[in-house]
Design a protein around this motif. Structure first.
Motif: not given
Length: 243
Positions: A33-37, A160-163
């Motif tokens: 829902k929140t796109s939370q990693y 990509a956002g956390f790699a």
């Protein structure tokens, strides 16, 4: 032919089923829902050895087979496709090509980083004009002395956002085939998030699997040492297809 799981594989499934029920299921809906990693759970999966399931033990991994990795991904994905996607991309699309095609120096540096170092990996092939026809990619890598200079962009890159470690497919020149036709020479590279000229772009607003970060990548005169070439120059397309 016996299709029953071995005792070791059954233990892996039991471990992952319990982890998924206790840690993944309670936050799965909110994650999407929140796109939370799901950072905390990914850290726990590193500690369990799942984020390196098939990496040889001498490099910090579990030394397991692909079936064990598939079982982990299957169990995770029963409750959270985002978590399963993160693990699958890290193990299968980043770690595996380094295991298969990397030099001993590359394995010694990056495989421990991708296991004990808790660094997440990504694989970067798709571009705006090169999706199903991956050979149309425009990202270039030019050799300049002791380094390559990368220019171009990638889209829809999972993790990509956390790699921290990226396998990037790029054009390194042109070759002539047996029929005299000019074709792109495609190669594979290991790129680090901190390399100069490398930038992670905007995240995609997806319809589902939203806890799995998907972003564009931008390379503007991105400089990497020439020893980051993965496999032989010109073999990148084969590496990408095998991966």
């Amino acid at each position: 032919m016996d299709f029953n799981l071995s005792r070791e594989h059954q233990l892996v499934r039991k471990m992952m089923a319990e982890f998924t029920e206790n840690e993944v299921k309670p936050i799965a809906a909110e994650t999407d829902k929140t796109s939370q990693y799901p950072r905390e759970n990914i850290e726990k999966l590193f500690n369990l050895g799942v984020m390196g399931m098939c990496i040889p033990k001498e490099y910090g991994g579990q030394g397991a087979d692909p079936l064990a990795s598939a079982i982990c991904i299957e169990e995770l994905s029963k409750q959270c496709a985002s978590t399963g996607d993160i693990v699958a991309t890290h193990n299968g699309l980043c770690c595996d090509p380094i295991i298969t095609h990397g030099t001993e120096a590359q394995k010694a540096k990056y495989l421990p980083m991708l296991t004990k170092g808790h660094k997440v990996g990504a694989f970067c092939l798709t571009e705006s004009d090169a999706g199903s026809d991956a050979a149309k990619g425009q990202t270039e890598a030019k050799l300049d002395g002791d380094h390559y200079v990368l220019n171009g962009s990638k889209i829809f890159i999972t993790n990509a956002g956390f790699a921290d470690v990226f396998i990037i497919i790029a054009v390194t020149g042109f070759v002539t085939d047996k029929r005299g036709r000019k074709q792109k020479e495609i190669s594979a590279f290991i790129v680090e998030r901190t390399d100069p000229g490398f930038k992670v772009g905007k995240p995609e607003d997806k319809m589902g699997i939203r806890g799995s970060s998907t972003c564009e990548l931008i390379m503007e005169d991105c400089i990497i040492p020439k020893d980051r070439l993965l496999g032989k120059q010109g073999k990148g397309f084969a590496i990408a297809m095998k991966t």
